[in-house]
Scaffold this active site. Structure first.
Site, mmCIF file in Angstrom:
data_model
loop_
_atom_site.group_PDB
_atom_site.id
_atom_site.type_symbol
_atom_site.label_atom_id
_atom_site.label_comp_id
_atom_site.label_asym_id
_atom_site.label_seq_id
_atom_site.Cartn_x
_atom_site.Cartn_y
_atom_site.Cartn_z
ATOM 1 N N ASP A 162 -0.963 -6.115 -0.095
ATOM 2 C CA ASP A 162 -1.479 -5.469 1.116
ATOM 3 C C ASP A 162 -2.991 -5.302 1.032
ATOM 4 O O ASP A 162 -3.512 -4.797 0.021
ATOM 5 C CB ASP A 162 -0.856 -4.074 1.285
ATOM 6 C CG ASP A 162 0.410 -4.091 2.120
ATOM 7 O OD1 ASP A 162 0.542 -4.978 2.975
ATOM 8 O OD2 ASP A 162 1.258 -3.202 1.915
ATOM 9 N N LYS A 188 -1.471 -9.391 2.903
ATOM 10 C CA LYS A 188 -0.791 -8.946 4.116
ATOM 11 C C LYS A 188 -1.717 -8.018 4.890
ATOM 12 O O LYS A 188 -2.411 -7.185 4.299
ATOM 13 C CB LYS A 188 0.526 -8.227 3.803
ATOM 14 C CG LYS A 188 1.284 -7.782 5.069
ATOM 15 C CD LYS A 188 2.718 -7.395 4.778
ATOM 16 C CE LYS A 188 2.866 -6.029 4.168
ATOM 17 N NZ LYS A 188 2.421 -4.913 5.075
ATOM 18 N N GLU A 201 -1.990 -5.613 8.677
ATOM 19 C CA GLU A 201 -1.264 -4.976 9.774
ATOM 20 C C GLU A 201 -1.990 -5.204 11.099
ATOM 21 O O GLU A 201 -3.187 -4.924 11.217
ATOM 22 C CB GLU A 201 -1.120 -3.478 9.528
ATOM 23 C CG GLU A 201 -0.219 -3.124 8.356
ATOM 24 C CD GLU A 201 -0.027 -1.614 8.213
ATOM 25 O OE1 GLU A 201 -0.461 -0.864 9.107
ATOM 26 O OE2 GLU A 201 0.565 -1.202 7.203
ATOM 27 N N ASP A 225 0.839 -1.209 0.000
ATOM 28 C CA ASP A 225 0.000 0.000 0.000
ATOM 29 C C ASP A 225 0.871 1.255 0.000
ATOM 30 O O ASP A 225 0.368 2.372 -0.071
ATOM 31 C CB ASP A 225 -1.004 0.002 1.148
ATOM 32 C CG ASP A 225 -0.360 -0.122 2.525
ATOM 33 O OD1 ASP A 225 0.882 -0.118 2.615
ATOM 34 O OD2 ASP A 225 -1.110 -0.232 3.520
ATOM 35 N N SER A 226 2.196 1.055 0.020
ATOM 36 C CA SER A 226 3.137 2.160 -0.215
ATOM 37 C C SER A 226 2.951 2.742 -1.610
ATOM 38 O O SER A 226 3.464 3.818 -1.916
ATOM 39 C CB SER A 226 4.582 1.686 -0.027
ATOM 40 O OG SER A 226 4.800 0.441 -0.665
ATOM 41 N N GLU A 261 8.598 -4.089 11.323
ATOM 42 C CA GLU A 261 9.018 -2.783 10.819
ATOM 43 C C GLU A 261 9.480 -1.864 11.938
ATOM 44 O O GLU A 261 8.763 -1.636 12.909
ATOM 45 C CB GLU A 261 7.879 -2.113 10.030
ATOM 46 C CG GLU A 261 8.293 -0.754 9.468
ATOM 47 C CD GLU A 261 7.347 -0.206 8.422
ATOM 48 O OE1 GLU A 261 7.602 0.915 7.942
ATOM 49 O OE2 GLU A 261 6.360 -0.892 8.081
#
Length: 272
Positions: free
Chosen positions: A91, A121, A123, A52-53, A190
């Protein structure tokens, strides 16, 4: 040149577990489009994350929050078309899985069906336990993400190193164990202290992938635009810049502009 194992035809979640068992490091990079993904895959990378970067480096947003599920699927489709060897992880974007486990499953199913990716993925740890379990119950592989979780940036209020205090460090250890117990195949750590990353990596069965978490993780990931010097603004301590492609592109385009202005391009040999 690449030192990847040419015998591996297609990297799977099982491959990553084998690499951890053999203490062979896992290489990961982000990609968001067909052309770059094709190059990265050919270089022998094990995991390509459609991150999602993309919200930052492709769309120019300040955070990862604005990118939508539809946009993530578009980027994932582009990457999957290019990849012959790497495991492609996508993501789940902010807001597509936190609300309920049913929403998480719908989002993950859309990514898998519409893009052809291999895993998703998410978070978080205990907070999203039900969502992780629901996605896994559908047979969709899940990679976790602990430590600095960019989707929660407004909660943290800073991109500083996470889990330096004992309480947060303990929660991270508990969450890593939980991801293992639930059945995740790997997890990103991270921007946490190297000593904590080492402790977690050695105590949890599934592979850890570090970004700003020191050398003891089972693998490493960087954002492709950062490590190639396309994005010059981002300069954290953990980033090693392997090329300055941004300067090369700037120089090439400037020369092109000059050649067009002076009628040097196209030449007689470049005309029909």
């Amino acid at each position: 040149m690449s030192v990847h194992n040419p015998d591996i035809k297609r990297v799977t979640t099982h491959t990553l577990q084998e690499l951890k068992s053999k203490k062979e490091k896992i290489s990961c990079l982000t990609a968001y489009d067909y052309s770059m993904a094709k190059l990265i895959d050919a270089a022998g990378i094990e995991v390509i994350l459609v991150g999602d970067s993309a919200s930052n480096v492709m769309a120019g947003h300040e955070t990862t929050l604005p990118i939508t599920l539809d946009q993530m699927i578009y980027h994932a489709q582009s990457v999957v078309r290019a990849v012959k060897r790497a495991l492609v992880v996508v993501d789940l974007p902010f807001g597509s899985y936190q609300g309920s486990s049913e929403e998480a499953l719908r989002s993950a199913v859309r990514i898998m069906k519409e893009s052809g990716a291999h895993a998703v993925k998410m978070e978080g740890g205990e907070e999203i336990r039900k969502s992780i379990s629901r996605v896994l119950s559908a047979g969709i592989p899940v990679m976790g993400h602990l430590g600095l979780t960019p989707q929660s940036i407004y909660k943290f209020g800073t991109y500083a190193v996470r889990a330096k205090e004992e309480a947060e460090a303990q929660k991270l250890k508990d969450d890593a164990s939980l991801l293992d117990e639930l059945g995740c195949f790997a997890y990103v750590l991270e921007k946490i202290p190297s000593t904590l990353a080492k402790e977690v990596t050695e105590s949890v069965n599934i592979p850890s992938i570090g970004i700003g978490a020191g050398p003891h993780c089972d693998g490493q990931i960087l954002v492709m635009h950062d490590m190639l010097g396309i994005n010059k603004e981002f300069k954290p301590r953990f980033l090693r810049r392997y090329a300055d492609i941004g300067d090369v592109i700037l120089g090439a385009v400037s020369k092109y502009v000059d050649d067009v202005k002076t009628s040097d391009f196209p030449s007689e040999n470049e005309a029909y």
